[in-house]
Every structure is written in C-alpha cells, then in structure tokens.
Design an enzyme around this catalytic site. Structure first.
Site, PDB file in Angstrom:
ATOM      1  N   GLY A  53     -11.445  -9.775   2.259  1.00 50.77           N
ATOM      2  CA  GLY A  53     -11.434 -11.228   2.152  1.00 50.77           C
ATOM      3  C   GLY A  53     -12.204 -11.807   0.980  1.00 50.77           C
ATOM      4  O   GLY A  53     -12.450 -13.013   0.950  1.00 50.77           O
ATOM      5  N   TRP A  55     -11.287 -12.265  -2.186  1.00 50.16           N
ATOM      6  CA  TRP A  55     -10.485 -13.215  -2.963  1.00 50.16           C
ATOM      7  C   TRP A  55     -10.274 -14.506  -2.174  1.00 50.16           C
ATOM      8  O   TRP A  55     -10.300 -15.598  -2.741  1.00 50.16           O
ATOM      9  CB  TRP A  55      -9.149 -12.588  -3.362  1.00 50.16           C
ATOM     10  CG  TRP A  55      -9.271 -11.727  -4.592  1.00 50.16           C
ATOM     11  CD1 TRP A  55     -10.409 -11.142  -5.067  1.00 50.16           C
ATOM     12  CD2 TRP A  55      -8.232 -11.387  -5.506  1.00 50.16           C
ATOM     13  NE1 TRP A  55     -10.135 -10.438  -6.210  1.00 50.16           N
ATOM     14  CE2 TRP A  55      -8.814 -10.558  -6.509  1.00 50.16           C
ATOM     15  CE3 TRP A  55      -6.876 -11.655  -5.556  1.00 50.16           C
ATOM     16  CZ2 TRP A  55      -8.061 -10.032  -7.566  1.00 50.16           C
ATOM     17  CZ3 TRP A  55      -6.122 -11.130  -6.610  1.00 50.16           C
ATOM     18  CH2 TRP A  55      -6.709 -10.328  -7.607  1.00 50.16           C
ATOM     19  N   ASP A  74      -2.855  -9.769   5.959  1.00 45.58           N
ATOM     20  CA  ASP A  74      -3.179  -8.347   5.867  1.00 45.58           C
ATOM     21  C   ASP A  74      -2.770  -7.650   7.158  1.00 45.58           C
ATOM     22  O   ASP A  74      -2.728  -8.278   8.218  1.00 45.58           O
ATOM     23  CB  ASP A  74      -4.675  -8.130   5.619  1.00 45.58           C
ATOM     24  CG  ASP A  74      -4.970  -6.761   5.014  1.00 45.58           C
ATOM     25  OD1 ASP A  74      -5.209  -6.701   3.794  1.00 45.58           O
ATOM     26  OD2 ASP A  74      -4.941  -5.752   5.742  1.00 45.58           O
ATOM     27  N   ASP A  90       2.673  -7.566   8.397  1.00 39.70           N
ATOM     28  CA  ASP A  90       3.185  -6.596   7.428  1.00 39.70           C
ATOM     29  C   ASP A  90       3.946  -7.346   6.341  1.00 39.70           C
ATOM     30  O   ASP A  90       4.902  -8.073   6.636  1.00 39.70           O
ATOM     31  CB  ASP A  90       4.108  -5.613   8.151  1.00 39.70           C
ATOM     32  CG  ASP A  90       4.562  -4.465   7.267  1.00 39.70           C
ATOM     33  OD1 ASP A  90       4.452  -4.585   6.033  1.00 39.70           O
ATOM     34  OD2 ASP A  90       5.027  -3.446   7.813  1.00 39.70           O
ATOM     35  N   ASP A 113      -4.473  -8.305  -4.176  1.00 42.46           N
ATOM     36  CA  ASP A 113      -5.427  -7.319  -4.685  1.00 42.46           C
ATOM     37  C   ASP A 113      -5.298  -6.007  -3.914  1.00 42.46           C
ATOM     38  O   ASP A 113      -6.220  -5.188  -3.907  1.00 42.46           O
ATOM     39  CB  ASP A 113      -6.861  -7.869  -4.570  1.00 42.46           C
ATOM     40  CG  ASP A 113      -7.877  -7.002  -5.298  1.00 42.46           C
ATOM     41  OD1 ASP A 113      -7.507  -6.404  -6.321  1.00 42.46           O
ATOM     42  OD2 ASP A 113      -9.030  -6.921  -4.842  1.00 42.46           O
ATOM     43  N   LYS A 153      -2.435  -6.584  -8.458  1.00 40.07           N
ATOM     44  CA  LYS A 153      -3.052  -5.402  -9.059  1.00 40.07           C
ATOM     45  C   LYS A 153      -1.972  -4.391  -9.443  1.00 40.07           C
ATOM     46  O   LYS A 153      -0.993  -4.205  -8.724  1.00 40.07           O
ATOM     47  CB  LYS A 153      -4.026  -4.758  -8.071  1.00 40.07           C
ATOM     48  CG  LYS A 153      -4.725  -3.508  -8.609  1.00 40.07           C
ATOM     49  CD  LYS A 153      -5.641  -2.883  -7.575  1.00 40.07           C
ATOM     50  CE  LYS A 153      -6.851  -3.765  -7.327  1.00 40.07           C
ATOM     51  NZ  LYS A 153      -7.838  -3.094  -6.443  1.00 40.07           N
TER      52      LYS A 153
END
EC number: 2.1.1.205
Length: 268
Positions: A53, A55, A74, A90, A113, A153
């Site tokens: 958490g 970000w 998440d 998901d 991320d 990312k």
C-alpha cells in the site's frame, strides 16, 4: 547480512520508516510524479497490485481533502488507508473491473507496482513481468478514460521493445522511467504511457488472448528518463544512519577451532 545490506540499510528504506510509508517504493512514485506531474487534473485513480500500500499512501496524502476517488486492488487483503477504497480481487477477471467501475465511470490514472517473486534468471523474470504488465493493461483498458495515463513496472531486457510497440498502439506517448530510488543494479524500470487513445474499433475483452490486436510492427525506441534530483540519495550507496537510528548488527556465529585452523591452512 552485513552493514551494507541493501534490503535493510538502504537510505530509502530508512526514510520510509521515518516518514511512515509502508515500503521504500513510495519514493519511486514520488520521483516519477516530480518528473512528469502525474497528479495534476486527476480525480479518479486505480492502484493495481497495491499491497502493501505504499503507492496508495502517496496518493492518499497527495489528494487528502480533495475531490478524488482512489481504488486499490490486490489479491491479498490490504490494511485500510484513509481515503482509499480497497478491493481484494484478481486483476485478470472481469468481475474485478466491474467492481472498480462501480465507484466511478472511468479512471484518469492507473498505476501498477506489481512484480513476481524474482528467480534471478533475467529472461524468465522479464517474461513473467511482461505478462503481469499485460494483465494490468488489460484491466486498465476497461477502466481508463481516453486521454488517461497508465504507469507500470517493467523489467528491462531484450524483448522490452515489443512491450513499447504494444503500448504505442494504445497511447500517444510512451516513456521508460528509472527513478533515483530504484537501484542502478536492478533491471527494474517503469513504463509510463500517456494520452490513452485506443483504435476506434478496439473492444476490451477478457476472453480473447491478451492484446490479440494488429498493433504496429514497427519497433519504437521509447525515451529513457531518469527521475529524481541528480543530487538526491543514490539507492545503491550506503549512507551512515541518521542520528536517533540504532540498527542492531547481526551476531556473527562463532568459528569453532577446527574450522578456524582449516582457514588458516588455506591462507598459508
């Protein structure tokens, strides 16, 4: 684990502890925003693969007392954050996209991320990370408005140009970012895609293979941007601990006499 351990003695790790962030990765988002001004004019944001958490914490602080909705997603359950809507779901399922859209029509900014557990085999890690990025983009294509921004990312490697070509089909601007807080020794970078402009006949779907669309076959070299003040802390450099910090050095196991004598013989 010695004095220069990059996992526990890193300057950004210590700063995160000092400033109350859940992970050092918070500074990566802060430095990318410093370079590209991601947050201006943004009202609806989605943070994919958000746990733990950090970000979302940056977003929560940045948009505190502002008319903005932040949704964090998440697979793992995430500790609550003020001003953040947490969804346990998901990102490869349409139901998760529908759950996000319940909170707002379309997002202005989607960030991710997320990363797999690395194996150390760069080709494999790069491939798995690319698949995760494409999964993140697939759900992004359902929730991001035209003109919106996507940040995720990536792992740099020989096939990175393929990802850039795919993203160039859907966005007018694509950059590869390397924040100062991301170690130079790491293959980690971030792909920043601005001005979402999918082809008119493109219809997002979770059924067909991911990005099964005739994107351009021309490979485009994305601009590489180093984010963060050049005089800022270097994530690969070991710095003395700040006054008030006391890190306990790990206790080295004693060398028993037979092993010590063996080492002495090897040295001689």
């Amino acid at each position: 684990m010695g004095k220069s351990s990059k996992d526990k003695r890193d300057i950004y790790y210590r700063l995160a502890k000092e400033q109350g962030y859940r992970a050092r990765s918070a500074y990566k988002l802060l430095q990318i925003n410093q370079e590209f001004d991601l947050f201006t004019g943004v009202k609806n944001i989605v943070d994919l693969c958000a746990a733990p958490g950090s970000w979302s914490q940056v977003l929560s602080k940045e948009f505190k007392d502002k008319d903005c909705k932040i949704v964090a997603v998440d697979l793992q359950e995430m500790a609550p954050l003020e001003g953040v809507i947490c969804i346990q779901g998901d990102i490869t399922k349409e139901s998760t996209a529908n759950e996000i859209i319940k909170h707002f029509d379309k997002a202005d900014l989607v960030i991710c991320d997320g990363a797999p557990d690395v194996t150390g085999l760069h080709d494999m890690d790069e491939y798995i990370q690319a698949q995760l990025l494409l999964a993140a983009f697939n759900i992004t294509s359902h929730v991001l408005k035209r003109g919106g921004t996507f940040l995720a990312k990536i792992f740099r490697g020989k096939d990175m140009s393929l990802l850039v070509a795919q993203m160039n089909t859907f966005f007018k601007e694509v950059y590869i970012c390397k924040p100062r807080s991301s170690r130079d020794s790491s293959i980690e970078s971030f792909i920043l895609c601005r001005d979402y402009s999918p082809p008119e006949d493109y219809r997002p779907t979770f059924i067909d293979p991911l990005l099964d669309y005739k994107y351009t076959t021309e490979y485009v070299l994305a601009p590489f941007v180093a984010c963060g003040d050049i005089n800022d802390y270097d994530a690969d450099q070991t710095y003395p601990t700040e006054e008030g910090y006391k890190f306990i050095e790990p206790i080295q196991p004693p060398i028993n006499p037979p092993y010590k004598s063996f080492l002495d013989k090897r040295r001689n």
